[in-house]
Design a protein around this motif. Structure first.
Motif, mmCIF file in Angstrom:
data_model
loop_
_atom_site.group_PDB
_atom_site.id
_atom_site.type_symbol
_atom_site.label_atom_id
_atom_site.label_comp_id
_atom_site.label_asym_id
_atom_site.label_seq_id
_atom_site.Cartn_x
_atom_site.Cartn_y
_atom_site.Cartn_z
ATOM 1 N N LEU A 259 1.002 -1.390 -0.078
ATOM 2 C CA LEU A 259 0.120 0.023 -0.027
ATOM 3 C C LEU A 259 0.736 1.370 0.198
ATOM 4 O O LEU A 259 0.494 2.341 -0.776
ATOM 5 C CB LEU A 259 -0.886 0.015 1.262
ATOM 6 C CG LEU A 259 -2.253 -0.988 1.268
ATOM 7 C CD1 LEU A 259 -2.829 -1.171 2.381
ATOM 8 C CD2 LEU A 259 -3.180 -0.660 -0.033
ATOM 9 N N ARG A 260 2.117 1.184 0.672
ATOM 10 C CA ARG A 260 2.822 2.267 0.876
ATOM 11 C C ARG A 260 3.451 2.571 -0.714
ATOM 12 O O ARG A 260 3.428 3.675 -1.100
ATOM 13 C CB ARG A 260 3.951 2.050 1.572
ATOM 14 C CG ARG A 260 4.995 3.121 1.489
ATOM 15 C CD ARG A 260 4.748 4.366 2.175
ATOM 16 N NE ARG A 260 5.845 5.277 2.393
ATOM 17 C CZ ARG A 260 5.937 6.519 2.972
ATOM 18 N NH1 ARG A 260 4.667 7.057 3.539
ATOM 19 N NH2 ARG A 260 6.951 7.198 2.926
ATOM 20 N N GLU A 261 3.878 1.648 -1.290
ATOM 21 C CA GLU A 261 4.299 1.701 -2.716
ATOM 22 C C GLU A 261 3.317 2.329 -3.740
ATOM 23 O O GLU A 261 3.786 3.186 -4.510
ATOM 24 C CB GLU A 261 4.991 0.138 -3.216
ATOM 25 C CG GLU A 261 5.479 0.292 -4.394
ATOM 26 C CD GLU A 261 6.237 -0.887 -4.888
ATOM 27 O OE1 GLU A 261 6.582 -1.135 -6.168
ATOM 28 O OE2 GLU A 261 6.309 -1.917 -4.107
ATOM 29 N N GLU A 262 2.237 1.927 -3.575
ATOM 30 C CA GLU A 262 0.932 2.399 -4.228
ATOM 31 C C GLU A 262 0.973 3.774 -4.003
ATOM 32 O O GLU A 262 0.615 4.704 -4.879
ATOM 33 C CB GLU A 262 -0.267 1.520 -4.150
ATOM 34 C CG GLU A 262 -0.959 1.198 -5.371
ATOM 35 C CD GLU A 262 -2.245 0.186 -5.137
ATOM 36 O OE1 GLU A 262 -3.287 0.576 -5.698
ATOM 37 O OE2 GLU A 262 -1.862 -0.723 -4.411
ATOM 38 N N ALA A 263 0.806 4.045 -2.621
ATOM 39 C CA ALA A 263 0.445 5.331 -2.297
ATOM 40 C C ALA A 263 1.678 6.498 -2.884
ATOM 41 O O ALA A 263 1.354 7.594 -3.325
ATOM 42 C CB ALA A 263 0.572 5.655 -0.792
ATOM 43 N N VAL A 264 2.895 6.092 -3.007
ATOM 44 C CA VAL A 264 3.655 6.807 -3.376
ATOM 45 C C VAL A 264 3.565 6.949 -4.845
ATOM 46 O O VAL A 264 3.832 8.278 -5.644
ATOM 47 C CB VAL A 264 5.275 6.253 -2.991
ATOM 48 C CG1 VAL A 264 6.305 7.023 -4.036
ATOM 49 C CG2 VAL A 264 5.560 5.949 -1.931
ATOM 50 N N ARG A 265 3.325 6.116 -5.530
ATOM 51 C CA ARG A 265 3.121 6.152 -7.189
ATOM 52 C C ARG A 265 1.862 7.347 -7.517
ATOM 53 O O ARG A 265 2.049 8.091 -8.243
ATOM 54 C CB ARG A 265 2.751 4.784 -7.788
ATOM 55 C CG ARG A 265 4.020 4.034 -8.041
ATOM 56 C CD ARG A 265 3.596 2.788 -8.732
ATOM 57 N NE ARG A 265 2.589 2.056 -8.743
ATOM 58 C CZ ARG A 265 2.586 0.892 -7.613
ATOM 59 N NH1 ARG A 265 3.694 0.341 -7.329
ATOM 60 N NH2 ARG A 265 1.501 0.361 -7.640
ATOM 61 N N ILE A 266 0.945 7.140 -6.615
ATOM 62 C CA ILE A 266 -0.225 8.022 -6.691
ATOM 63 C C ILE A 266 0.033 9.536 -6.497
ATOM 64 O O ILE A 266 -0.200 10.457 -7.331
ATOM 65 C CB ILE A 266 -1.401 7.362 -5.962
ATOM 66 C CG1 ILE A 266 -2.151 6.211 -6.408
ATOM 67 C CG2 ILE A 266 -2.770 8.577 -6.077
ATOM 68 C CD1 ILE A 266 -2.998 5.441 -5.609
#
Length: 407
Positions: A259-266
């Motif tokens: 989720l952290r990795e996805e949040a950074v991309r967004i």
């Protein structure tokens, strides 16, 4: 009562009949005393009037959606409670040689509108003061504007020089009599919390506003042609903010590494911002991610005071919005606006983009300005499929608090 169709009515509380000696057969026309010819469709009255001794104080609501620089002014008026005759008018946009008119560049006070008091007015009957939480001038969605609760004396309609704190506010200040810890004597206390900003100003000695550099702190500057950007903005020195102000990469959710990795991309689609970072024109920079965002902070409901404990209880919420400015062609009289107002920002799989809490309650000690504690208000999305196995505590807000598509 003031009505949406611009009338001030005086009713018999027992029979509901209009008082014939008030105005014209119980009705006062609120559309013809603002000093300008106005578009009636753009102004209305949505909040109760304030009655202080024999004076009725009337604010107004001016529609925010506009693509013109001209709008009805939000001047505040006082009427005789028995006759309906107008006693005074306070120009929230100064006119002529009034105090502050020099800050309205190029004579813009002549046509600019809004700066209205659409929420509740706080009144101190003992002192015969009213406190007016003012909204922004016209073009609130073009760039950041400052709002100021102004102290007024309704009987004489004089502007009082204190308090001079600047906040973004849609709700009324609280005027409270409390006992000070040092002398044990009753004292008047005036508190103002903020919509969209997440902090509070206080008239208590030692708790004040200071001017600090704003957009220079982020390295981001506005780029709207013809716009003037203040190098400083007002920051309360105390109490601390009761909600998240601005956003950095450290604020992004980290419930799981994925989720952290996805949040950074967004988040990489926009620019992180601190308080007062100005938005830029679309195509020149990335959308600005604002926090607590329009509608966030304390918003409209206001706060509650416990006189016995000397605490102010402030509910607030974080509502991230992505802001950028779009050029509008003629015949629009001012060329740059947010489009739309502000786009909600959600994170991975419809979860919030930032860490909890998303709604909270914070009690603030009146004497010290310190936060007594903070607690999330509501369960929030802890039952989301990506989180339900983590056995999380309350996150604040409702289950779909930040759901929806990415901007």
């Amino acid at each position: 009562m003031s009505t949406r169709d611009l009338r001030l009515l005086a009713l018999n509380a027992q029979s509901g009949a209009l008082y014939p000696d008030f105005g014209q057969n119980g009705v006062v026309d609120l559309s013809d005393t603002l000093g300008r010819v106005i578009d009636r469709s753009r102004i209305r009255h949505v909040s109760p009037v304030a009655v202080v001794r024999d004076t009725i104080i009337v604010g107004s609501s001016v529609t925010d959606r506009t693509t013109s620089r001209e709008a009805p002014p939000g001047h505040v008026r006082g009427y005789d409670a028995r006759t309906g005759a107008m006693k005074w008018i306070f120009h929230t946009i100064p006119e002529g040689d009034e105090f502050g008119v020099d800050s309205w560049q190029n004579g813009s006070w002549r046509y600019t509108g809004h700066t209205n008091v659409w929420g509740n007015v706080a009144a101190d009957e003992q002192l015969s003061y009213v406190y007016l939480p003012t909204s922004t001038p016209t073009l609130v969605w073009r760039n950041a504007s400052r709002e100021q609760p102004v102290r007024r004396e309704p009987r004489l309609c004089r502007r009082r020089d204190r308090p001079a704190y600047l906040v973004l506010s849609g709700s009324a200040p609280r005027t409270v009599g409390l006992r000070l810890s040092d002398g044990g004597q009753p004292a008047r206390d005036h508190r103002q919390w903020t919509r969209d900003q997440g902090d509070r100003a206080d008239e208590q000695a030692g708790i004040h506003i200071c001017l600090r550099p704003c957009h220079r702190r982020t390295g981001l500057a506005g780029n709207v042609p013809g716009e003037w950007y203040s190098p400083t903005q007002p920051f309360p020195t105390k109490p601390a903010p009761f909600d998240r102000q601005g956003i950095t990469i450290e604020d992004l959710i980290d419930f799981t590494p994925a989720l952290r990795e996805e949040a950074v991309r967004i988040a990489a689609r926009g620019e992180f911002s601190l308080l007062f970072t100005p938005p830029t024109v679309r195509g020149v920079g990335k959308p600005l991610i604002q926090s607590p965002g329009p509608g966030g902070g304390a918003n409209w409901p206001g706060a509650a005071v416990a006189p016995e404990s000397g605490r102010l209880f402030v509910p607030s919420q974080t509502r991230l919005r992505a802001i950028e400015l779009v050029e509008y062609p003629p015949p629009v009289t001012v060329g740059y606006f947010t489009d739309p107002w502000a786009v909600p920002v959600s994170g991975p799989r419809g979860l919030p983009l930032v860490k909890p809490p998303y709604k909270r309650v914070t009690p603030i000690d009146r004497n010290t300005g310190d936060h007594a504690w903070m607690t999330p208000h509501g369960d929030g999305p802890r039952d989301h499929p990506a989180l339900r196995e983590l056995n999380l505590p309350a996150l604040g807000g409702h289950a779909g608090v930040h759901g929806g598509a990415h901007w």
